[in-house]
Design an enzyme around this catalytic site. Structure first.
Site, mmCIF file in Angstrom:
data_model
loop_
_atom_site.group_PDB
_atom_site.id
_atom_site.type_symbol
_atom_site.label_atom_id
_atom_site.label_comp_id
_atom_site.label_asym_id
_atom_site.label_seq_id
_atom_site.Cartn_x
_atom_site.Cartn_y
_atom_site.Cartn_z
ATOM 1 N N ASP A 187 41.011 35.001 40.195
ATOM 2 C CA ASP A 187 40.543 36.381 40.202
ATOM 3 C C ASP A 187 39.164 36.494 39.560
ATOM 4 O OD1 ASP A 187 41.144 38.881 41.136
ATOM 5 O OD2 ASP A 187 42.251 39.511 39.362
ATOM 6 N N GLU A 201 38.466 34.639 44.540
ATOM 7 C CA GLU A 201 38.324 36.081 44.774
ATOM 8 C C GLU A 201 36.852 36.400 44.531
ATOM 9 O OE1 GLU A 201 37.442 39.787 43.955
ATOM 10 O OE2 GLU A 201 38.341 39.111 42.070
ATOM 11 N N ASP A 221 43.532 46.555 45.608
ATOM 12 C CA ASP A 221 42.577 47.542 45.094
ATOM 13 C C ASP A 221 42.123 48.535 46.164
ATOM 14 O OD1 ASP A 221 42.429 46.866 42.405
ATOM 15 O OD2 ASP A 221 40.918 45.329 42.733
#
Length: 280
Positions: free
Chosen positions: A77, A125, A179
């Site tokens: 991430d 990511e 998200d």
């Protein structure tokens, strides 16, 4: 939440940027972007990368080893933070007044590879403010990056996320992430020109746009195609998983057993086979 209340920080204070009382001197976040005009102020303390390097990145090696014992793939991430991270002075109310600080770059990942082996099943990511330096780091490590369809179809002038323009299969195509709004919810908020473009590209009327986007992802050259279950169910904004920058009422979505039926399962199986992604 102050630093000592976090388990990793409480037990490994030297690994983080803390003051003499154990409170963060600077905190993490991201600058203003697609998701928020004031950025995202996460508030968690930042790593002391010099100290991590002194220890041979032992904490990271142990963490990755443990994660890979639990999962088939590890998504790293906020990957861009390993090239440079957004540091915000503690006490700020938004993330606007931060600055970019150089991260560990390849040194961290080469140390992990040396200990755990090369070609680890890791994904990057790589969303947000991405620079050529971040892309170079991702590609030098061989990590697949992320392609989010909602970002592409909203602005056809930026071909980065449009599946017809992908130049490498070493990526993951998402309809949207946790998200993002659901595809149906996102589509309903788009201007007429964007909705019309999507309908024409899908050769559809827009009434099944969640499934249309799944087909876009499946039909791309991306090695992997991922989509939230909300898009399989074609749910609207009421099923959104999380809204960045909003602290409350997130991660509350639950589907009902009655949402599942044989027709939906058959459709998902058929399109998976149609696009050559079915494996026995």
């Amino acid at each position: 939440m102050f630093a000592p209340a976090r388990a990793d920080v409480w037990s490994n204070k030297k690994l983080f940027q803390l003051d003499e009382k154990g409170y963060p001197s600077k905190v993490a976040g991201v600058p203003p972007d697609y998701f928020s005009a004031t950025g995202q102020l996460w508030g968690n303390p930042l790593y002391d990368w010099d100290y991590h390097e002194e220890t041979g990145y032992k904490w990271w090696i142990n963490r990755v080893r443990r994660q890979l014992s639990l999962t088939d793939f590890l998504r790293i991430d906020h990957f861009r933070g390993f090239e440079a991270y957004w540091a915000v002075p503690a006490g700020e109310e938004t993330a606007v007044n931060g600055q970019w600080v150089k991260g560990p770059c390849e040194k961290l990942f080469r140390a992990i590879e040396k200990e755990l082996g090369e070609d680890l099943p890791s994904w990057a990511e790589d969303l947000g403010v991405i620079t050529p330096e971040v892309e170079h780091l991702r590609d030098s490590l061989g990590f697949p990056g992320m392609k989010v369809l909602q970002f592409g179809f909203g602005d056809m002038n930026d071909t980065t996320y449009i599946p017809f323009y992908y130049t490498t299969p070493n990526c993951i195509c998402y309809t949207g992430t946790h998200d993002n709004d659901t595809t149906v919810g996102w589509y309903r908020t788009q201007p007429d020109i964007v909705q019309d473009r999507i309908r024409r590209l899908a050769n559809a009327d827009g009434n099944n746009v969640g499934h249309d986007f799944i087909c876009f992802a499946m039909g791309s050259i991306a090695k992997y195609a991922i989509f939230p279950f909300q898009d399989v169910l074609q749910l609207g904004s009421e099923a959104r998983m999380t809204t960045p920058g909003v602290a409350m009422a997130n991660w509350a979505f639950r589907f009902k057993k009655s949402d599942l039926h044989d027709g939906l399962a058959k459709w998902l199986l058929d399109v998976t086979k149609l696009y050559g992604r079915y494996q026995n």
